[in-house]
Design a protein around this motif. Sequence first.
Motif, PDB file in Angstrom:
ATOM      1  N   THR A  70     -15.829   8.712  12.749  1.00 20.84           N
ATOM      2  CA  THR A  70     -16.024   9.016  10.847  1.00 20.84           C
ATOM      3  C   THR A  70     -14.774   8.854  10.403  1.00 20.84           C
ATOM      4  N   LEU A  71     -14.781   7.889   9.074  1.00 23.27           N
ATOM      5  CA  LEU A  71     -12.827   7.914   8.386  1.00 23.27           C
ATOM      6  C   LEU A  71     -13.089   9.402   7.052  1.00 23.27           C
ATOM      7  N   PRO A  72     -12.191  10.032   7.226  1.00 19.41           N
ATOM      8  CA  PRO A  72     -12.122  11.706   6.387  1.00 19.41           C
ATOM      9  C   PRO A  72     -12.103  11.200   5.229  1.00 19.41           C
ATOM     10  N   LEU A  73     -13.094  10.703   4.987  1.00 18.56           N
ATOM     11  CA  LEU A  73     -13.686  10.019   3.574  1.00 18.56           C
ATOM     12  C   LEU A  73     -15.099  10.814   2.988  1.00 18.56           C
ATOM     13  N   GLU A  74     -15.363  11.691   3.528  1.00 20.27           N
ATOM     14  CA  GLU A  74     -15.968  12.319   3.195  1.00 20.27           C
ATOM     15  C   GLU A  74     -16.869  13.517   2.071  1.00 20.27           C
ATOM     16  N   ASP A  75     -15.392  14.235   2.014  1.00 23.02           N
ATOM     17  CA  ASP A  75     -15.468  14.769   0.925  1.00 23.02           C
ATOM     18  C   ASP A  75     -14.707  14.456  -0.194  1.00 23.02           C
ATOM     19  N   PHE A  76     -14.350  13.196  -0.032  1.00 25.48           N
ATOM     20  CA  PHE A  76     -14.588  12.463  -1.045  1.00 25.48           C
ATOM     21  C   PHE A  76     -15.991  11.038  -1.986  1.00 25.48           C
ATOM     22  N   GLY A  77     -16.508  11.441  -1.493  1.00 24.19           N
ATOM     23  CA  GLY A  77     -18.182  10.968  -1.357  1.00 24.19           C
ATOM     24  C   GLY A  77     -18.394   9.376  -1.076  1.00 24.19           C
TER      25      GLY A  77
ATOM     26  N   PRO B 170       0.577  -1.203  -0.169  1.00 24.26           N
ATOM     27  CA  PRO B 170      -0.465  -0.071  -0.119  1.00 24.26           C
ATOM     28  C   PRO B 170       1.206   1.452   0.231  1.00 24.26           C
ATOM     29  N   VAL B 171       0.494   2.572  -0.801  1.00 21.97           N
ATOM     30  CA  VAL B 171       1.154   3.567  -0.320  1.00 21.97           C
ATOM     31  C   VAL B 171       0.073   4.655  -0.397  1.00 21.97           C
ATOM     32  N   ALA B 172       0.826   5.963   0.109  1.00 16.93           N
ATOM     33  CA  ALA B 172       0.272   6.940   0.343  1.00 16.93           C
ATOM     34  C   ALA B 172      -0.639   7.574  -0.597  1.00 16.93           C
ATOM     35  N   LEU B 173      -1.824   8.095  -0.389  1.00 17.69           N
ATOM     36  CA  LEU B 173      -2.369   8.912  -1.725  1.00 17.69           C
ATOM     37  C   LEU B 173      -2.295  10.375  -1.648  1.00 17.69           C
ATOM     38  N   THR B 174      -2.236  11.050  -2.609  1.00 21.29           N
ATOM     39  CA  THR B 174      -2.542  12.574  -3.790  1.00 21.29           C
ATOM     40  C   THR B 174      -3.735  12.810  -2.854  1.00 21.29           C
ATOM     41  N   PRO B 175      -3.477  13.704  -2.285  1.00 23.74           N
ATOM     42  CA  PRO B 175      -2.956  14.160  -1.275  1.00 23.74           C
ATOM     43  C   PRO B 175      -3.084  13.515  -0.100  1.00 23.74           C
ATOM     44  N   PRO B 176      -1.844  12.547   0.740  1.00 29.90           N
ATOM     45  CA  PRO B 176      -2.230  11.777   1.889  1.00 29.90           C
ATOM     46  C   PRO B 176      -2.800  12.082   2.921  1.00 29.90           C
ATOM     47  N   ILE B 177      -3.668  11.140   3.578  1.00 26.26           N
ATOM     48  CA  ILE B 177      -4.402  10.960   4.615  1.00 26.26           C
ATOM     49  C   ILE B 177      -3.567   9.907   5.727  1.00 26.26           C
ATOM     50  N   THR B 178      -3.145  10.636   6.538  1.00 25.94           N
ATOM     51  CA  THR B 178      -1.858   9.665   7.350  1.00 25.94           C
ATOM     52  C   THR B 178      -1.925  10.837   8.284  1.00 25.94           C
ATOM     53  N   ASN B 179      -1.697   9.746   9.423  1.00 21.99           N
ATOM     54  CA  ASN B 179      -1.310   9.906  11.094  1.00 21.99           C
ATOM     55  C   ASN B 179      -2.299  10.374  11.316  1.00 21.99           C
ATOM     56  N   GLN B 180      -3.501  10.152  11.157  1.00 25.07           N
ATOM     57  CA  GLN B 180      -5.279  10.417  11.913  1.00 25.07           C
ATOM     58  C   GLN B 180      -5.821  10.174  12.961  1.00 25.07           C
ATOM     59  N   THR B 181      -6.030  10.307  14.137  1.00 24.33           N
ATOM     60  CA  THR B 181      -6.333  10.632  15.734  1.00 24.33           C
ATOM     61  C   THR B 181      -7.394   9.316  15.733  1.00 24.33           C
ATOM     62  N   PHE B 182      -7.813   8.674  16.601  1.00 22.35           N
ATOM     63  CA  PHE B 182      -8.643   7.406  16.472  1.00 22.35           C
ATOM     64  C   PHE B 182      -8.517   7.512  18.788  1.00 22.35           C
ATOM     65  N   ASN B 183      -9.847   7.376  17.740  1.00 23.90           N
ATOM     66  CA  ASN B 183     -10.851   7.712  19.672  1.00 23.90           C
ATOM     67  C   ASN B 183     -11.488   5.988  19.679  1.00 23.90           C
ATOM     68  N   PRO B 184     -10.299   5.709  20.722  1.00 25.90           N
ATOM     69  CA  PRO B 184     -11.060   4.248  20.891  1.00 25.90           C
ATOM     70  C   PRO B 184     -12.401   4.260  22.142  1.00 25.90           C
ATOM     71  N   GLY B 185     -12.631   2.893  21.693  1.00 26.20           N
ATOM     72  CA  GLY B 185     -14.468   2.697  22.624  1.00 26.20           C
ATOM     73  C   GLY B 185     -15.568   3.756  21.047  1.00 26.20           C
ATOM     74  N   ALA B 186     -15.091   5.041  20.799  1.00 26.40           N
ATOM     75  CA  ALA B 186     -16.363   5.403  20.015  1.00 26.40           C
ATOM     76  C   ALA B 186     -16.401   5.508  18.516  1.00 26.40           C
ATOM     77  N   SER B 187     -17.315   5.337  18.053  1.00 30.64           N
ATOM     78  CA  SER B 187     -17.558   5.772  16.967  1.00 30.64           C
ATOM     79  C   SER B 187     -16.829   7.435  15.537  1.00 30.64           C
TER      80      SER B 187
END
Length: 660
Positions: A525-532, A506-523
């Motif tokens: 939402t992945l930062p993909l809404e701007d991409f539909g 796997p390789v990074a996207l352009t622009p990259p979506i890396t080092n995203q923060t996750f809150n364990p125990g909660a739902s």
Amino acid sequence: MAGLLSSAISGLKVSQNALQTTGHNIANANTVGYSRQKVEVASNTGQFTGSGFIGNGASVTTIERAVDQFLISQLRGETSLSAGLNAFNEQIGQLDNLLSDSTTGLSGSLNQFYAAMENAADDPGSIASRQQLISQAENLAGRFNTLYDNLETLEQGVSQNMIAAVDQINVLSKSIAELNLSITKAAGESGHMPNDLLDKRDELLRQMSELVNVDVVDQGDGMINVNVGSGQALVVGNSSREIAVVNGNPDPQKKDIAYVDGTQSQVISRYINGGQLGGLMEFNSETLAGAYNELGRLAIGLSDSINSAHSLGIDLNGQLGGNFFKDVNNASLTSSRALADSRNSLSSGQVTVEITDVTQLTTSDYVMEVSPDGVSYQVTRESDGKVVFADSTLPIEFDGVVLDISGTLNAGDRFLIQPTKTGARDIDTVISQPAQLALASPLETATDSGNVGAASISAGSVTSLTDINGNPSFFSTSGTMTPPLVVQFTSATTYDILDNSDPGNPVALTPPITNQTFNPGASNTLPLEDFGISVSIDGAPATGDRFTLSFNDNASTDNRNALSLIGVTHSNVLDDGQTALSDAYSQLVQTVGSQANASNINLEASQQILTQTQSLRDSVSGVNLDEEAANLIQYEQLYNANAQVISVARDLFDRLTSIF
């Protein structure tokens, strides 16, 4: 002796005239519009003698009608009001029955369409369920089309009634003008008004008031002028002016009333009120126009919202869904929504109307005008007269539509904008094969079998085929996700979203979506809404856990997009997101039903008032046979008495002559 005989003879003439007038009254007791006549008698001037003035009998000064002009005018007004309400009531009753009836209305077809969609969602792989959904969609579109046709039939019937009413008005106007001449001529020759001609003219005016509200002006010479509205003349003296039903400008389906003089016409529709013609025009311009636009808005709202949801799914062949119903912005439809005024310059450009937001659509038509200097535009909403756009900058946007101008518009050009009127006519299904139904989502999510954490990923959904900037998104190409993605946790609280075209690297996207923060125990939402894409991960992942997002290759068992379609049918997609489709139709039925009920009540009240006014008129002008019978006895006695006086005078004369 001569004076006695002269007085008796005058009495005989008076009693003869009285008897003849009474007989005339009795003969016309049932003649419509007849006014009771009465003999006016005056004493003749006495003859002076040395002992004073001796009476010289009586004579008839005139024969008058028993009329009250105020009551006659009031009767015309009440007749006009009642006839207008009756015409309106007949038409709105038909519309109410059409919309509310379970067999001709829309509710049954909507419910069957919704039920078929739910059946298809329960078994998305069933060809039978899919075929049933297509059949019910075709039935629903056909019901919209039929309702539109029924409204057109109703409108055509109104137009025919308008033509018939106008023809009658023209005949009556001509007859009244001819009577004006006859009355003036008779009055000039005799010095007395011809009562029966006056009655005939009043009756024609009453008949005309059944057709349209009229204003009668007495010229004072026996002639009258008849106007409608605020002084638009139908009769002036002994001449009349014809009116006609003409095609509206710019909408030929809408009918106008106009003076017709040769090849020229002058529209006077806005001045017409009351009577059958006024009631028909009120129904056409208000109630029927509103029904056209509301049904059209429903059809457009249904088509656009279902198309939007269906295009985000995939069919049994793995292809993106596309449109379920005909595109509401089909080129032929956008051009038909703008009607050019016939007075526009022949070199003027064209205007097309595109639907951009069904939640903002109204049920009104609009008028677009080019300023006198030709550099700016103004759009006025007809329902409330509000200016919704006034600028020189394009595009012209208002109430969920955008106007596109091709070519050059000239100063003073006008266009009638009808965003929704033909929506019910234009709706149609474009899917014919069960396999073409896009009931599945193109997105498939999965949890890597080697994960050691306690996290899970949702099934997810596709919300758009373009990104936030309008560029193609991951599912722009049918049959694939470009690129597939992998969510890779770098720790229990951080993750990267990578291009998974090569699962081994796997390789990074352009622009990259890396080092995203996750809150364990909660739902999360992945930062993909701007991409539909809408997807979330729950629970507590571990370092190294992986979740994949790829194209769904098993559409036959997936019903996620079918559920989205069901959601649309129950969503508030109209009135700025406040009203669902079925609720909007219910409101239309309720509104028309309330108007029909109010019309019935108003009509009953008007008819009661008309009956009372007619009774008042008859109490003054009508023939009472008992009264006339009494008059016959009285005048017979008067005649006999005068005859007796003549007999006495003859006896006296005979005695005098016998002396000599």
